[in-house]
Scaffold this motif. Structure first.
Motif, PDB file in Angstrom:
ATOM      1  N   GLY B 205      14.677  -0.573 -53.449  1.00  0.00           N
ATOM      2  CA  GLY B 205      13.315  -1.049 -53.672  1.00  0.00           C
ATOM      3  C   GLY B 205      12.321  -0.343 -52.760  1.00  0.00           C
ATOM      4  N   LYS B 206      12.719  -0.156 -51.509  1.00  0.00           N
ATOM      5  CA  LYS B 206      11.830   0.473 -50.531  1.00  0.00           C
ATOM      6  C   LYS B 206      11.607   1.959 -50.877  1.00  0.00           C
ATOM      7  N   VAL B 207      12.682   2.608 -51.240  1.00  0.00           N
ATOM      8  CA  VAL B 207      12.564   4.033 -51.576  1.00  0.00           C
ATOM      9  C   VAL B 207      11.714   4.221 -52.833  1.00  0.00           C
ATOM     10  N   LEU B 208      11.884   3.318 -53.806  1.00  0.00           N
ATOM     11  CA  LEU B 208      11.076   3.422 -55.027  1.00  0.00           C
ATOM     12  C   LEU B 208       9.594   3.267 -54.702  1.00  0.00           C
ATOM     13  N   ASP B 209       9.273   2.324 -53.832  1.00  0.00           N
ATOM     14  CA  ASP B 209       7.874   2.168 -53.413  1.00  0.00           C
ATOM     15  C   ASP B 209       7.362   3.449 -52.772  1.00  0.00           C
ATOM     16  N   GLN B 210       8.209   4.058 -51.925  1.00  0.00           N
ATOM     17  CA  GLN B 210       7.801   5.302 -51.257  1.00  0.00           C
ATOM     18  C   GLN B 210       7.598   6.422 -52.275  1.00  0.00           C
ATOM     19  N   SER B 221       7.243   6.012 -65.263  1.00  0.00           N
ATOM     20  CA  SER B 221       6.543   4.756 -65.457  1.00  0.00           C
ATOM     21  C   SER B 221       6.943   3.773 -64.352  1.00  0.00           C
ATOM     22  N   ARG B 222       5.964   3.040 -63.863  1.00  0.00           N
ATOM     23  CA  ARG B 222       6.246   2.118 -62.769  1.00  0.00           C
ATOM     24  C   ARG B 222       6.936   0.865 -63.294  1.00  0.00           C
ATOM     25  N   PHE B 223       7.835   0.305 -62.523  1.00  0.00           N
ATOM     26  CA  PHE B 223       8.470  -0.935 -62.946  1.00  0.00           C
ATOM     27  C   PHE B 223       8.697  -1.852 -61.753  1.00  0.00           C
ATOM     28  N   LEU B 262      16.792  -7.355 -62.074  1.00  0.00           N
ATOM     29  CA  LEU B 262      16.221  -7.022 -63.376  1.00  0.00           C
ATOM     30  C   LEU B 262      15.047  -6.083 -63.133  1.00  0.00           C
ATOM     31  N   SER B 263      15.065  -4.945 -63.805  1.00  0.00           N
ATOM     32  CA  SER B 263      13.924  -4.037 -63.638  1.00  0.00           C
ATOM     33  C   SER B 263      13.112  -4.052 -64.932  1.00  0.00           C
ATOM     34  N   ILE B 264      11.813  -4.170 -64.781  1.00  0.00           N
ATOM     35  CA  ILE B 264      10.949  -4.271 -65.967  1.00  0.00           C
ATOM     36  C   ILE B 264       9.841  -3.240 -65.875  1.00  0.00           C
ATOM     37  N   ARG B 265       9.799  -2.392 -66.892  1.00  0.00           N
ATOM     38  CA  ARG B 265       8.758  -1.369 -66.936  1.00  0.00           C
ATOM     39  C   ARG B 265       7.390  -2.008 -67.134  1.00  0.00           C
ATOM     40  N   ALA B 266       6.397  -1.352 -66.599  1.00  0.00           N
ATOM     41  CA  ALA B 266       5.028  -1.878 -66.700  1.00  0.00           C
ATOM     42  C   ALA B 266       4.611  -2.050 -68.158  1.00  0.00           C
ATOM     43  N   GLU B 267       5.084  -1.149 -69.037  1.00  0.00           N
ATOM     44  CA  GLU B 267       4.710  -1.217 -70.455  1.00  0.00           C
ATOM     45  C   GLU B 267       5.302  -2.439 -71.150  1.00  0.00           C
ATOM     46  N   ALA B 268       6.382  -3.001 -70.590  1.00  0.00           N
ATOM     47  CA  ALA B 268       7.077  -4.119 -71.249  1.00  0.00           C
ATOM     48  C   ALA B 268       6.475  -5.469 -70.879  1.00  0.00           C
ATOM     49  N   VAL B 269       5.509  -5.465 -69.955  1.00  0.00           N
ATOM     50  CA  VAL B 269       4.937  -6.731 -69.475  1.00  0.00           C
ATOM     51  C   VAL B 269       3.581  -6.966 -70.145  1.00  0.00           C
ATOM     52  N   THR B 270       3.423  -8.166 -70.690  1.00  0.00           N
ATOM     53  CA  THR B 270       2.095  -8.548 -71.198  1.00  0.00           C
ATOM     54  C   THR B 270       1.554  -9.656 -70.290  1.00  0.00           C
ATOM     55  N   ASP B 296      -4.770   7.444 -65.179  1.00  0.00           N
ATOM     56  CA  ASP B 296      -5.188   8.517 -66.084  1.00  0.00           C
ATOM     57  C   ASP B 296      -5.029   8.053 -67.525  1.00  0.00           C
ATOM     58  N   GLY B 297      -5.854   8.546 -68.431  1.00  0.00           N
ATOM     59  CA  GLY B 297      -5.706   8.259 -69.856  1.00  0.00           C
ATOM     60  C   GLY B 297      -6.312   6.935 -70.262  1.00  0.00           C
ATOM     61  N   GLY B 298      -7.215   6.373 -69.491  1.00  0.00           N
ATOM     62  CA  GLY B 298      -7.911   5.147 -69.858  1.00  0.00           C
ATOM     63  C   GLY B 298      -7.077   3.888 -69.730  1.00  0.00           C
ATOM     64  N   HIS B 299      -6.000   3.930 -68.990  1.00  0.00           N
ATOM     65  CA  HIS B 299      -5.176   2.742 -68.777  1.00  0.00           C
ATOM     66  C   HIS B 299      -5.425   2.157 -67.393  1.00  0.00           C
ATOM     67  N   TYR B 300      -4.994   0.903 -67.243  1.00  0.00           N
ATOM     68  CA  TYR B 300      -5.115   0.231 -65.949  1.00  0.00           C
ATOM     69  C   TYR B 300      -3.757  -0.310 -65.546  1.00  0.00           C
ATOM     70  N   GLN B 301      -3.432  -0.132 -64.280  1.00  0.00           N
ATOM     71  CA  GLN B 301      -2.190  -0.726 -63.772  1.00  0.00           C
ATOM     72  C   GLN B 301      -2.544  -2.012 -63.031  1.00  0.00           C
ATOM     73  N   VAL B 302      -1.905  -3.107 -63.447  1.00  0.00           N
ATOM     74  CA  VAL B 302      -2.145  -4.390 -62.790  1.00  0.00           C
ATOM     75  C   VAL B 302      -0.929  -4.713 -61.925  1.00  0.00           C
ATOM     76  N   THR B 303      -1.163  -4.923 -60.645  1.00  0.00           N
ATOM     77  CA  THR B 303      -0.067  -5.300 -59.746  1.00  0.00           C
ATOM     78  C   THR B 303      -0.056  -6.821 -59.621  1.00  0.00           C
ATOM     79  N   LEU B 304       1.113  -7.399 -59.925  1.00  0.00           N
ATOM     80  CA  LEU B 304       1.250  -8.858 -59.900  1.00  0.00           C
ATOM     81  C   LEU B 304       2.233  -9.232 -58.806  1.00  0.00           C
ATOM     82  N   THR B 305       2.003 -10.355 -58.171  1.00  0.00           N
ATOM     83  CA  THR B 305       2.892 -10.739 -57.075  1.00  0.00           C
ATOM     84  C   THR B 305       3.258 -12.217 -57.163  1.00  0.00           C
TER      85      THR B 305
END
Lengths: 226, 343
Positions: B205-210, B221-223, B262-270, B296-305
C-alpha cells in the motif's frame, strides 16, 4: 560382378566410418562456432566450407603431399601405426573427413544457431548439467539437423571421385570405391557393369536425398512451431 | 530480504540493485515500467548472467548458492516433450525432495493437459505448465516473470492464490507483474524498479502511494485497497467481510488467515449522495470526500476516506457538475461484488 560387390562394401564402409566420425567431430565444432563471437569467425567458417567449392583435385593434391611418408603428417602416422597414409584405407578415411567436413558442420551449425537459446536457460534453471541439457534438450530439438548432417556426409563420401583418386589410387579391396570402379569400367569398355554401378548410385542418391528433405521439412516444423 | 546485484553489460543499461528489505514476507512483488530491468534482474538472480555479481540472503537461502527457479514470461515448455514429460523431467532434476506431483499439477490446473504436446497448448495453459514445472523442480527460491499474464481473471485468482499458499509453506517467491491490482491483492511487499535501480520498496500500500505520488513512469489507473476480516463465505464464492465496521461483499477473494484485501479501480466506483439507497451495485461504503483533483481529459479524481482506508472515484465533467462535491461531505461509494476484476 563379384568384384563390384567388394567395391560397394568398401565404399559403404568408408562412408559409414567417415559419417560417424564426422558427427563426433562436427558436433562440438558447430556448437562452438554457433556460440563463438569473434571478428575472425567468418574466416574460420570459410576454411571449413572450402571443400564445397574447391576442385577436388586441388584438395587431393595437398592431401597427397601431406600424406607423403616424408611429410610431417605422414611421418607421425607412420610412427603411430607403422603404416603409410597415402594410398591406404586410413588415408581415405582421413581425406574423407576433410572433404566432407562442411557437409556435416553446415546443417548442425544452422540447427544450433536457430535453436531458441532460452530453452537452454530453462534447462539451466532446472539444474540440468551441460551434458544433460545437450542430450535431453539440444539433440532432440536439433534431431533433424543431425540426420541431415549424417546423411549428407554419407552421400558425399560415397560420391567423391577426385580426392579419392588422388590420395587413394585405385587399389582393389583397399582404396577402390564405387566411383573409381565405374571410371575403370568405362575405360575398359565394360559398359554393362558401368551402367549397373551408375544406376545404383543414381537411385541410391535420389532415395537418400528424398529422405533427407523429408526430415529437414519435418524438423523445421517440429521446433520452429509456435 | 537482503540483495545486492551489480550487472553492467555492454551498452548503456546497467543494473545496480541494493535492498535491505525488513520483512519476513515470502511473496514479494516487483514492478516498474517496461525496460526498467525487471527481467534482467530475474536473469541475474537465476544465474543466467555470468557477469552479474549477486549477493545477499532471502529467508535462510543465500542468493549465490540457492537453487533459484525461474518461470519465463513466454513459458518455454520444451516442445519435443509432452506436458507430463516436461513435468517429470523437472522433478528428476530436483535437488531436494520435490513437491507432491499430483498436488502441484492440481494446484496449477494442469491435470487434463498431461498427455498434450506443447504446440497444442494455449498461452494460458502453457503458463500453467511452466509454473508446475518450476515448482516440481523444488527450487529454494522461485522467480516469476509475469507468470499469469495470459490467464483469464478467474484462473489468475486460482493460480495466484495457490502460489501465495505455497510461498507461505516455505517457498519464497518474487513476482514480476505490471498488474498493480494483482500485486496489491497478493503481495504484502512490493519493490518498484526504474532504470535498473530500486526506487521504492516496502509494504505494498505504501509503495503504491509512492508510485502514484512520485514522478514515476507508471501511468496506471488509481485504485483503493480495502482490508477486512471475513465474516462468512456464501454460495458461489461470495465473501462477506467487514472493513472499517461496514459490511461488504466480493466474489472470489483471496483469503489469507481470515483476512482479505480488495482492490477497486477508480473507474469501478460510483458516488451517491443518497447514503441509504438500495442499488444493484450491492456494496455501499459510507465515506467522506477528502479531495477533488482535476485530471487530464476533463475527468476528476475524487479521494474518499473512511478511517485508515482510502478509496478513489473517477468522474467525468457532467457527473462532477451534477454532484458538486466538496471536501468533508459524507457520500456512499458504490461498487459491484466483482469490481476488483481488472481484466
Amino acid at each position: 560382378m563379384n568384384g563390384d560387390w567388394s567395391v560397394i562394401w568398401l565404399t559403404l564402409k568408408l562412408a559409414g566410418i567417415t559419417s560417424v566420425l564426422l558427427l563426433c567431430i562436427a558436433t562440438p565444432l558447430a556448437w562452438g562456432l554457433a556460440r563463438w563471437q569473434h571478428r575472425f569467425k567468418h574466416w574460420v567458417l570459410a576454411v571449413i566450407a572450402l571443400p564445397l567449392i574447391l576442385p577436388p583435385t586441388v584438395l587431393g593434391f595437398y592431401l597427397l603431399i601431406a600424406f607423403a611418408p616424408d611429410a610431417i603428417l605422414g611421418q607421425v602416422w607412420k610412427g603411430l601405426t607403422g603404416t603409410q597414409l597415402a594410398f591406404s584405407f586410413s588415408g581415405l578415411v582421413l581425406g574423407s573427413l576433410i572433404y566432407s567436413l562442411p557437409f556435416a558442420v553446415q546443417p548442425l551449425y544452422t540447427g544450433f544457431t536457430g535453436l531458441d537459446k532460452r530453452y537452454l536457460d530453462v534447462a539451466h534453471t532446472l539444474g540440468m548439467s551441460r551434458y544433460a541439457c545437450f542430450r535431453q534438450i539440444v539433440m532432440p530439438l536439433c534431431q533433424s539437423y543431425f540426420i541431415v548432417a549424417f546423411g549428407l556426409s554419407f552421400a558425399h563420401t560415397i560420391g567423391e571421385f577426385g580426392v579419392v583418386l588422388m590420395i587413394g589410387g585405385n587399389i582393389p579391396e583397399q582404396t577402390q570405391v564405387v566411383s573409381i570402379a565405374l571410371y575403370d569400367h568405362v575405360e575398359s569398355g565394360d559398359y554393362s557393369r558401368a551402367h549397373t554401378l551408375a544406376l545404383g548410385l543414381l537411385v541410391f542418391s535420389f532415395v537418400l536425398l528424398s529422405i533427407l528433405y523429408r526430415f529437414n521439412r519435418g524438423g523445421g516444423r517440429q521446433w520452429n512451431f509456435r | 530480504m537482503e540483495l545486492s546485484v551489480k550487472f553492467h553489460p555492454v551498452g548503456e543499461f546497467s543494473l545496480d540493485i541494493q535492498i535491505k528489505h525488513q520483512s519476513s514476507n515470502t511473496f514479494i512483488g516487483l514492478t516498474g515500467p517496461s525496460g526498467a530491468g525487471k527481467s534482467t534482474l530475474l536473469r541475474c538472480l537465476a544465474g543466467l548472467e555470468s557477469q552479474a555479481r549477486v549477493s545477499g540472503k532471502w529467508q535462510s537461502f543465500d542468493w549465490a548458492t540457492a537453487r533459484v527457479g525461474l518461470v519465463f514470461q513466454d513459458s518455454l515448455v520444451f516442445p519435443h516433450l509432452s506436458v507430463g514429460q516436461n513435468l517429470l523431467l523437472a522433478a528428476d532434476f530436483a535437488r531436494k525432495q520435490s513437491h507432491n506431483f499430483d498436488e502441484v499439477v492440481s494446484g496449477c490446473r494442469c491435470h487434463h493437459l498431461l498427455s498434450r504436446m506443447p504446440a497444442s497448448l494455449s498461452g494460458g495453459e502453457a503458463q500453467r505448465v511452466a509454473l508446475a514445472r518450476a515448482i516440481l523442480n523444488a527450487p529454494d527460491i522461485l522467480l516469476l516473470d509475469e507468470p499469469v499474464s495470459a490467464l483469464d481473471s478467474h484462473s489468475r485468482h486460482d493460480i495466484l492464490s495457490y502460489l501465495r499458499r505455497l510461498s507461505a509453506a516455505g517457498l519464497p517467491m518474487l513476482l514480476v507483474s505490471h498488474d498493480l491490482t494483482d500485486l496489491s491483492v497478493y503481495c504484502p511487499s512490493l519493490l518498484y524498479v526504474e532504470e535498473g535501480r530500486i526506487i521504492y520498496h516496502g509494504p505494498t500500500g505504501k509503495v503504491l502511494d509512492q508510485i502514484y505520488q512520485g514522478k514515476t513512469a507508471i501511468t496506471a489507473s488509481r485504485f483503493g485497497l480495502l482490508h477486512g476480516d471475513v465474516v462468512t463465505v456464501h454460495n458461489h464464492g461470495l465473501v462477506e467481510f467487514c472493513c472499517e465496521g461496514q459490511t461488504l461483499y466480493a466474489e472470489h477473494l483471496f483469503v489469507h488467515n481470515n483476512a482479505v484485501t480488495l482492490s477497486i479501480r477508480a473507474e469501478a466506483v460510483t458516488i451517491d449522495r443518497e447514503l441509504s439507497a438500495t442499488t444493484s451495485a450491492t456494496n455501499s461504503f459510507i465515506c467522506t470526500v477528502q479531495a477533488v483533483t482535476p485530471e487530464d481529459g476533463g475527468h476528476y479524481q475524487v479521494t474518499l476516506t473512511c478511517g485508515e482506508t482510502l478509496l478513489y472515484a473517477r468522474l467525468n465533467v457532467i457527473a462532477f457538475n451534477q454532484l458538486q462535491l466538496h471536501p468533508g461531505e459524507a457520500v456512499a461509494a458504490r461498487f459491484a461484488t466483482h469490481s476488483f476484476h481488472t481484466s
